[in-house]
Design a protein around this motif. Structure first.
Motif, PDB file in Angstrom:
ATOM      1  N   GLY A  53       0.819  -1.201   0.000  1.00  0.00           N
ATOM      2  CA  GLY A  53       0.000   0.000   0.000  1.00  0.00           C
ATOM      3  C   GLY A  53       0.855   1.254   0.000  1.00  0.00           C
ATOM      4  O   GLY A  53       2.055   1.210  -0.281  1.00  0.00           O
ATOM      5  N   VAL A  54       0.223   2.370   0.350  1.00  0.00           N
ATOM      6  CA  VAL A  54       0.873   3.685   0.331  1.00  0.00           C
ATOM      7  C   VAL A  54       0.718   4.331   1.700  1.00  0.00           C
ATOM      8  O   VAL A  54      -0.267   4.091   2.410  1.00  0.00           O
ATOM      9  N   TYR A  55       1.693   5.179   2.072  1.00  0.00           N
ATOM     10  CA  TYR A  55       1.707   5.823   3.382  1.00  0.00           C
ATOM     11  C   TYR A  55       1.451   7.326   3.240  1.00  0.00           C
ATOM     12  O   TYR A  55       2.012   7.983   2.367  1.00  0.00           O
ATOM     13  N   PHE A  56       0.624   7.852   4.132  1.00  0.00           N
ATOM     14  CA  PHE A  56       0.309   9.277   4.173  1.00  0.00           C
ATOM     15  C   PHE A  56       0.833   9.830   5.496  1.00  0.00           C
ATOM     16  O   PHE A  56       0.493   9.316   6.567  1.00  0.00           O
ATOM     17  N   ILE A  57       1.668  10.873   5.433  1.00  0.00           N
ATOM     18  CA  ILE A  57       2.242  11.445   6.655  1.00  0.00           C
ATOM     19  C   ILE A  57       1.233  12.408   7.282  1.00  0.00           C
ATOM     20  O   ILE A  57       0.910  13.450   6.707  1.00  0.00           O
ATOM     21  N   LYS A  58       0.731  12.039   8.447  1.00  0.00           N
ATOM     22  CA  LYS A  58      -0.189  12.920   9.175  1.00  0.00           C
ATOM     23  C   LYS A  58       0.583  14.097   9.748  1.00  0.00           C
ATOM     24  O   LYS A  58       0.277  15.247   9.483  1.00  0.00           O
ATOM     25  N   THR A  59       1.613  13.795  10.523  1.00  0.00           N
ATOM     26  CA  THR A  59       2.553  14.814  11.003  1.00  0.00           C
ATOM     27  C   THR A  59       3.930  14.169  11.085  1.00  0.00           C
ATOM     28  O   THR A  59       4.049  12.974  11.367  1.00  0.00           O
ATOM     29  N   PHE A 109      -1.358   4.283   6.929  1.00  0.00           N
ATOM     30  CA  PHE A 109      -1.137   3.306   5.869  1.00  0.00           C
ATOM     31  C   PHE A 109      -2.473   2.893   5.266  1.00  0.00           C
ATOM     32  O   PHE A 109      -3.411   2.527   5.981  1.00  0.00           O
ATOM     33  N   ILE A 110      -2.563   2.969   3.913  1.00  0.00           N
ATOM     34  CA  ILE A 110      -3.765   2.543   3.193  1.00  0.00           C
ATOM     35  C   ILE A 110      -3.369   1.450   2.217  1.00  0.00           C
ATOM     36  O   ILE A 110      -2.451   1.623   1.410  1.00  0.00           O
ATOM     37  N   ASP A 111      -4.042   0.319   2.291  1.00  0.00           N
ATOM     38  CA  ASP A 111      -3.659  -0.847   1.494  1.00  0.00           C
ATOM     39  C   ASP A 111      -4.041  -0.677   0.024  1.00  0.00           C
ATOM     40  O   ASP A 111      -4.852   0.199  -0.336  1.00  0.00           O
ATOM     41  N   ASN A 112      -3.468  -1.505  -0.826  1.00  0.00           N
ATOM     42  CA  ASN A 112      -3.653  -1.401  -2.277  1.00  0.00           C
ATOM     43  C   ASN A 112      -5.117  -1.507  -2.707  1.00  0.00           C
ATOM     44  O   ASN A 112      -5.573  -0.762  -3.577  1.00  0.00           O
ATOM     45  N   ALA A 113      -5.846  -2.438  -2.107  1.00  0.00           N
ATOM     46  CA  ALA A 113      -7.243  -2.652  -2.504  1.00  0.00           C
ATOM     47  C   ALA A 113      -8.098  -1.423  -2.212  1.00  0.00           C
ATOM     48  O   ALA A 113      -8.918  -1.009  -3.045  1.00  0.00           O
ATOM     49  N   LEU A 115      -7.011   1.692  -1.903  1.00  0.00           N
ATOM     50  CA  LEU A 115      -6.567   2.749  -2.816  1.00  0.00           C
ATOM     51  C   LEU A 115      -7.198   2.590  -4.196  1.00  0.00           C
ATOM     52  O   LEU A 115      -7.674   3.564  -4.790  1.00  0.00           O
ATOM     53  N   HIS A 116      -7.199   1.364  -4.703  1.00  0.00           N
ATOM     54  CA  HIS A 116      -7.785   1.107  -6.025  1.00  0.00           C
ATOM     55  C   HIS A 116      -9.262   1.487  -6.041  1.00  0.00           C
ATOM     56  O   HIS A 116      -9.760   2.091  -6.999  1.00  0.00           O
ATOM     57  N   GLU A 117      -9.956   1.169  -4.974  1.00  0.00           N
ATOM     58  CA  GLU A 117     -11.374   1.529  -4.855  1.00  0.00           C
ATOM     59  C   GLU A 117     -11.556   3.040  -4.893  1.00  0.00           C
ATOM     60  O   GLU A 117     -12.466   3.554  -5.557  1.00  0.00           O
TER      61      GLU A 117
END
Length: 211
Positions: A53-59, A109-113, A115-117
């Motif tokens: 998946g992909v990671y998003f930095i909150k802080t 962290f957001i998984d691939n599935a 994200l695709h959705e």
């Protein structure tokens, strides 16, 4: 690393692409994502690890790097609040780079599935991500072009300005202002394609010249 509860609806990071989602989609993301708390100098993911998946930095503050000849670290990107990391591996089997924290950080962290959705059901989110990819590629190309034409001292100055652009100043009331991140000489050298010794000489010269 600790897992914490950090709902998207109450997130204060206005730069995060997740804020482009509808309330229904935010709830969907909250039901699937995980948020991790990292201390300084902890790896978030590793080069050649499986892409989940992909990671998003909150802080926080993060360096993205790859390992070259003789296990020499090359920092390819700096990332802060609201930025994305791990996206270079999306759609592939393995991450082409690693990421580690430069300071205490909260990372979602957001998984691939999932994200695709989101990509398939939210054009605004997809367009925002596309523009992010375009901007990051443009910045990377500009750094590569200018670094090939700069002297070592100029590359070091450029690297410091890049860190300032990413993280800002810690206190704008103090003169001279201090960049809001701790970077070792080895890390500055890694960003600037030079050596720790050259960084030390250049920083001493810049300080002597009141720059």
């Amino acid at each position: 690393m600790n897992i914490i509860n950090a709902p998207c609806e109450t997130c204060e990071s206005k730069n995060c692409f997740i804020q482009k989602l509808s309330q229904e989609q935010l709830a969907r993301v909250d039901s699937q994502k995980q948020t991790f708390s990292f201390f300084r100098n902890q790896n978030i993911f590793w080069e050649n690890a499986a892409v989940n998946g992909v990671y998003f930095i909150k802080t926080g503050k993060v360096k993205v790097f790859s390992m070259g000849i003789n296990e020499r670290e090359k920092i390819v990107r700096l990332a802060g609040d609201g930025h994305i990391i791990g996206h270079r591996g999306y759609g592939a089997e393995k991450y082409p780079v690693s990421a580690a924290t430069l300071d205490k950080s909260l990372v979602c962290f957001i998984d691939n599935a999932t994200l695709h959705e989101l990509f398939m059901n939210n054009p605004v989110f997809s367009y925002s991500m596309m523009m992010f990819y375009s901007q990051e590629l443009r910045k990377s190309e500009q750094r590569a072009k200018y670094n090939s034409q700069m002297s070592s001292r100029e590359r070091i100055i450029s690297g410091l300005l890049y860190a300032k652009e990413t993280f800002g100043y810690s206190d704008t009331e103090v003169f001279p202002p201090t960049i809001n991140v701790f970077l070792s000489r080895a890390e500055i050298a890694s960003i600037s394609d030079t050596t720790k010794e050259e960084v030390s000489r250049s920083l001493t010269a810049l300080e002597r010249d009141n720059l």
